[in-house]
Design a protein around this motif. Structure first.
Motif, PDB file in Angstrom:
ATOM      1  N   LEU A 299       0.821  -1.207   0.000  1.00  0.00           N
ATOM      2  CA  LEU A 299       0.000   0.000   0.000  1.00  0.00           C
ATOM      3  C   LEU A 299       0.861   1.266   0.000  1.00  0.00           C
ATOM      4  N   ASN A 300       2.018   1.186   0.626  1.00  0.00           N
ATOM      5  CA  ASN A 300       2.841   2.382   0.789  1.00  0.00           C
ATOM      6  C   ASN A 300       3.375   2.879  -0.543  1.00  0.00           C
ATOM      7  N   GLN A 301       3.811   1.961  -1.410  1.00  0.00           N
ATOM      8  CA  GLN A 301       4.404   2.374  -2.679  1.00  0.00           C
ATOM      9  C   GLN A 301       3.435   3.169  -3.553  1.00  0.00           C
ATOM     10  N   PRO A 302       2.254   2.635  -3.856  1.00  0.00           N
ATOM     11  CA  PRO A 302       1.348   3.442  -4.688  1.00  0.00           C
ATOM     12  C   PRO A 302       0.863   4.708  -3.990  1.00  0.00           C
ATOM     13  N   LEU A 303       0.680   4.667  -2.669  1.00  0.00           N
ATOM     14  CA  LEU A 303       0.252   5.885  -1.960  1.00  0.00           C
ATOM     15  C   LEU A 303       1.344   6.955  -2.032  1.00  0.00           C
ATOM     16  N   GLY A 304       2.613   6.561  -1.892  1.00  0.00           N
ATOM     17  CA  GLY A 304       3.717   7.524  -2.000  1.00  0.00           C
ATOM     18  C   GLY A 304       3.802   8.126  -3.387  1.00  0.00           C
ATOM     19  N   ALA A 305       3.622   7.271  -4.409  1.00  0.00           N
ATOM     20  CA  ALA A 305       3.671   7.772  -5.778  1.00  0.00           C
ATOM     21  C   ALA A 305       2.517   8.719  -6.045  1.00  0.00           C
ATOM     22  N   ILE A 306       1.339   8.389  -5.550  1.00  0.00           N
ATOM     23  CA  ILE A 306       0.189   9.282  -5.728  1.00  0.00           C
ATOM     24  C   ILE A 306       0.449  10.628  -5.064  1.00  0.00           C
ATOM     25  N   ALA A 307       1.013  10.582  -3.845  1.00  0.00           N
ATOM     26  CA  ALA A 307       1.316  11.834  -3.128  1.00  0.00           C
ATOM     27  C   ALA A 307       2.319  12.671  -3.908  1.00  0.00           C
ATOM     28  N   ASN A 308       3.351  12.036  -4.469  1.00  0.00           N
ATOM     29  CA  ASN A 308       4.363  12.780  -5.227  1.00  0.00           C
ATOM     30  C   ASN A 308       3.775  13.435  -6.451  1.00  0.00           C
ATOM     31  N   TYR A 309       3.000  12.672  -7.243  1.00  0.00           N
ATOM     32  CA  TYR A 309       2.410  13.231  -8.465  1.00  0.00           C
ATOM     33  C   TYR A 309       1.405  14.327  -8.120  1.00  0.00           C
ATOM     34  N   THR A 310       0.637  14.138  -7.063  1.00  0.00           N
ATOM     35  CA  THR A 310      -0.327  15.180  -6.665  1.00  0.00           C
ATOM     36  C   THR A 310       0.401  16.450  -6.230  1.00  0.00           C
ATOM     37  N   SER A 311       1.464  16.281  -5.417  1.00  0.00           N
ATOM     38  CA  SER A 311       2.239  17.447  -4.968  1.00  0.00           C
ATOM     39  C   SER A 311       2.853  18.189  -6.144  1.00  0.00           C
ATOM     40  N   GLY A 312       3.401  17.450  -7.123  1.00  0.00           N
ATOM     41  CA  GLY A 312       3.996  18.090  -8.309  1.00  0.00           C
ATOM     42  C   GLY A 312       2.972  18.871  -9.093  1.00  0.00           C
ATOM     43  N   ALA A 313       1.761  18.262  -9.252  1.00  0.00           N
ATOM     44  CA  ALA A 313       0.711  18.959 -10.001  1.00  0.00           C
ATOM     45  C   ALA A 313       0.294  20.245  -9.297  1.00  0.00           C
ATOM     46  N   LEU A 314       0.196  20.190  -7.957  1.00  0.00           N
ATOM     47  CA  LEU A 314      -0.185  21.390  -7.209  1.00  0.00           C
ATOM     48  C   LEU A 314       0.884  22.475  -7.311  1.00  0.00           C
ATOM     49  N   ILE A 315       2.160  22.067  -7.286  1.00  0.00           N
ATOM     50  CA  ILE A 315       3.248  23.060  -7.416  1.00  0.00           C
ATOM     51  C   ILE A 315       3.176  23.737  -8.774  1.00  0.00           C
ATOM     52  N   GLN A 316       2.894  22.925  -9.843  1.00  0.00           N
ATOM     53  CA  GLN A 316       2.778  23.524 -11.171  1.00  0.00           C
ATOM     54  C   GLN A 316       1.620  24.509 -11.232  1.00  0.00           C
ATOM     55  N   LEU A 317       0.511  24.169 -10.618  1.00  0.00           N
ATOM     56  CA  LEU A 317      -0.632  25.087 -10.621  1.00  0.00           C
ATOM     57  C   LEU A 317      -0.353  26.341  -9.820  1.00  0.00           C
ATOM     58  N   ALA A 318       0.402  26.195  -8.695  1.00  0.00           N
ATOM     59  CA  ALA A 318       0.747  27.384  -7.898  1.00  0.00           C
ATOM     60  C   ALA A 318       1.646  28.311  -8.683  1.00  0.00           C
ATOM     61  N   ALA A 319       2.557  27.737  -9.484  1.00  0.00           N
ATOM     62  CA  ALA A 319       3.474  28.580 -10.260  1.00  0.00           C
ATOM     63  C   ALA A 319       2.762  29.231 -11.429  1.00  0.00           C
ATOM     64  N   ASP A 320       1.767  28.544 -11.987  1.00  0.00           N
ATOM     65  CA  ASP A 320       1.075  29.100 -13.143  1.00  0.00           C
ATOM     66  C   ASP A 320      -0.401  28.745 -13.035  1.00  0.00           C
ATOM     67  N   PRO A 321      -1.169  29.609 -12.329  1.00  0.00           N
ATOM     68  CA  PRO A 321      -2.592  29.306 -12.117  1.00  0.00           C
ATOM     69  C   PRO A 321      -3.375  29.149 -13.415  1.00  0.00           C
TER      70      PRO A 321
END
Length: 521
Positions: A299-321
């Protein structure tokens, strides 16, 4: 012709007639002495006046020994009174009668005789001259009749449902148990109360009788198997034995159907299956506890990957709304992939721990092996023991319940891992699979541990037998039961030169089908 000549002719005629009478008398004497029946002549008081040679074979007496002996003295006492009661009517009215009785032989034993008697009287005076008797040994017939009567009493009193059926599928006899089951009159079926066979069996059972049973009985003489009879409260499962009547004189198309109620046995078997399923389920839950770290890792591996991809997407949106949605396609796609992977892992774990019946069906062996290995993989990685596959190319699909077979493999893999702990030479566990016959595949799990001690090999599949301090001793017992439920078996192989322990699970192969080769990884 003078008087002398007439006298000579008369004498010659009389001599010729006398010779003919003597010849006829000799012929009748020969007939009497040649027949296997005892021919005798008696006075009114029963005294023997004549006995044929059959007396030697039937009674052990020479014929002359019987002359002057009263036949009544040789009757069995229980049968003599019946004859004496009949004597007045026989002697003075009927003149002809037949009686079955016991007669004492020379060595003291009694022979069952059937005697046909006829009185001979003087035509003029009506005085009784003698009694002529023809007697035959009917001991064998009496024994057979007594045997049949005993069998009839047994059939009538047995709790099995006994039916006799003719060639037109009509029941012409049923015993008391069958009459009660079928709510028939409390007497044997007679011609005026014959019942069709479909009143005794359910439609499905009747179809089996017609399509399978009757042709088998016609060919082999008998058949046995499970059917269902009609009962007052619904179908009654029975173990049926169907036999053709083969006794001399029996109608060639008549059948006997012996039906034993197995309702209680079927209920007990169902209860036993439920208990087995509950125990197997408890074992899977216990095994899941042992695999908790693996589950957390899964469970940890896919949850960690989901968290990473979600965090990256949010950072991209914060940089360019104002970033376009298409620019987020890659992280969203990868998040979806991980979610699907996580869902598949959760479904697999849920399937493994759920309750359910063992239902064998064709399954691909390497898929089940992969699923079991994924459950144990984290433990093997933590311990540093290699888990290897060696599967023969072109293996057919096997008839198994995938969850049950996976449980067996997980139990064997965890036992092999436990045997390998702390032993440098026990660096690997190997799964072999070989086709050993047209309908047989053998799956083997081998380790390089200390093996099973000689004194414990006979008890290795016994419940609660374990060598682990924290073990319950149920894993191998349950695995053995699961393999038998799938039509296979599980056994401990003899020790070979490499040491360790090897457990072999034999499975039925699906005929004519094979899967692509899948080998060592």
């Amino acid at each position: 012709m003078d008087e002398t000549q007439r006298l000579q002719a008369r004498v010659a005629e009389l001599e010729a007639r006398n010779a003919a009478l003597e010849a006829e008398k000799a012929h009748y004497r020969w007939l009497a002495n040649s027949t296997t029946d005892l021919i005798s002549r008696h006075a009114r008081d029963g005294t023997f006046l004549y006995a044929s040679q059959a007396a030697r074979d039937l009674l052990g007496y020479a014929p002359e020994e019987l002359i002057g002996v009263c036949a009544y003295d040789l009757f069995h006492p229980a049968d003599l009174s019946d004859l004496l009661n009949k004597s007045p009517r026989v002697y003075y009215h009927d003149g002809f009668y037949q009686q079955t009785y016991r007669f004492r032989a020379r060595d003291g034993h009694y022979v069952w005789f059937e005697t046909t008697s006829r009185t001979r009287r003087d035509p003029a005076s009506g005085e009784l001259i003698d009694i002529l008797c023809v007697s035959r040994d009917v001991s064998r017939r009496i024994r057979l009749e007594a045997h049949r009567e005993r069998l009839a009493r047994v059939v009538e009193s047995t709790t099995d449902y006994v039916l006799f059926v003719d060639g037109h599928e009509r029941i012409f006899y049923s015993n008391e148990a069958a009459r009660r089951l079928l709510s028939r009159p409390s007497r044997r079926f007679r011609e005026d109360s014959e019942a069709p066979l479909d009143q005794a069996y359910t439609p499905d059972a009747l179809a089996i009788l017609r399509e399978v049973v009757l042709p088998a009985v016609a060919r082999y003489g008998s058949w046995s198997g499970e059917l269902e009879m009609r009962g007052p409260n619904g179908p009654v499962p029975v173990l049926s034995v169907v036999m053709a009547h083969s006794a001399p004189g029996a109608e060639p198309d008549h059948l006997s159907l012996l039906n034993r109620d197995i309702g209680l046995r079927k209920a007990a078997e169902a209860q036993e299956r439920r208990h087995q399923e509950q125990i197997a389920h408890a074992n899977r839950l216990a095994t899941t506890g042992e695999l908790a770290s693996n589950i957390a890792h899964e469970l940890n591996q896919p949850l960690g990957a989901i968290a990473n991809y979600t965090s990256g997407a949010l950072i991209q949106l914060a940089a360019d709304p104002l970033r376009s949605a298409d620019a987020l396609r890659l992280p969203l796609t990868r998040i979806n992939t991980q979610v699907q992977r996580l869902a598949e892992r959760l479904r697999h774990i849920r399937t493994f721990v759920r309750k359910g019946q063992t239902r064998p069906r064709p399954v691909t062996l390497h898929e089940v092996i992969d699923a079991a290995c994924r459950l144990c993989e984290w433990q093997y990685q933590q311990t540093g023991v290699a888990l290897e596959h060696d599967l023969q190319d072109g293996l057919p699909r096997v008839l198994a319940d995938p969850v049950a077979l996976e449980q067996v493999l997980v139990n064997l893999l965890l036992n092999a891992l436990e045997a390998s702990r702390g032993r440098p030479e026990a660096d690997r566990v190997t799964i072999h699979a070989r086709r050993t016959g047209p309908r047989e595949v053998v799956l083997t799990v081998s380790d390089r541990g200390p093996g099973v001690p000689a004194e414990a090999r006979e008890r290795v599949f016994a419940p609660f037998h374990t060598s682990r301090p924290e073990g319950l001793g149920m894993g191998l017992a349950i695995s053995h039961s699961l393999m038998e439920a799938m039509g296979g078996d599980l056994r401990l192989l003899p020790v070979d030169g490499d040491g360790g322990a090897s457990f072999a699970a034999t499975l039925l192969a699906e005929p004519g089908l094979a899967t692509p080769g899948y080998r060592t990884r």
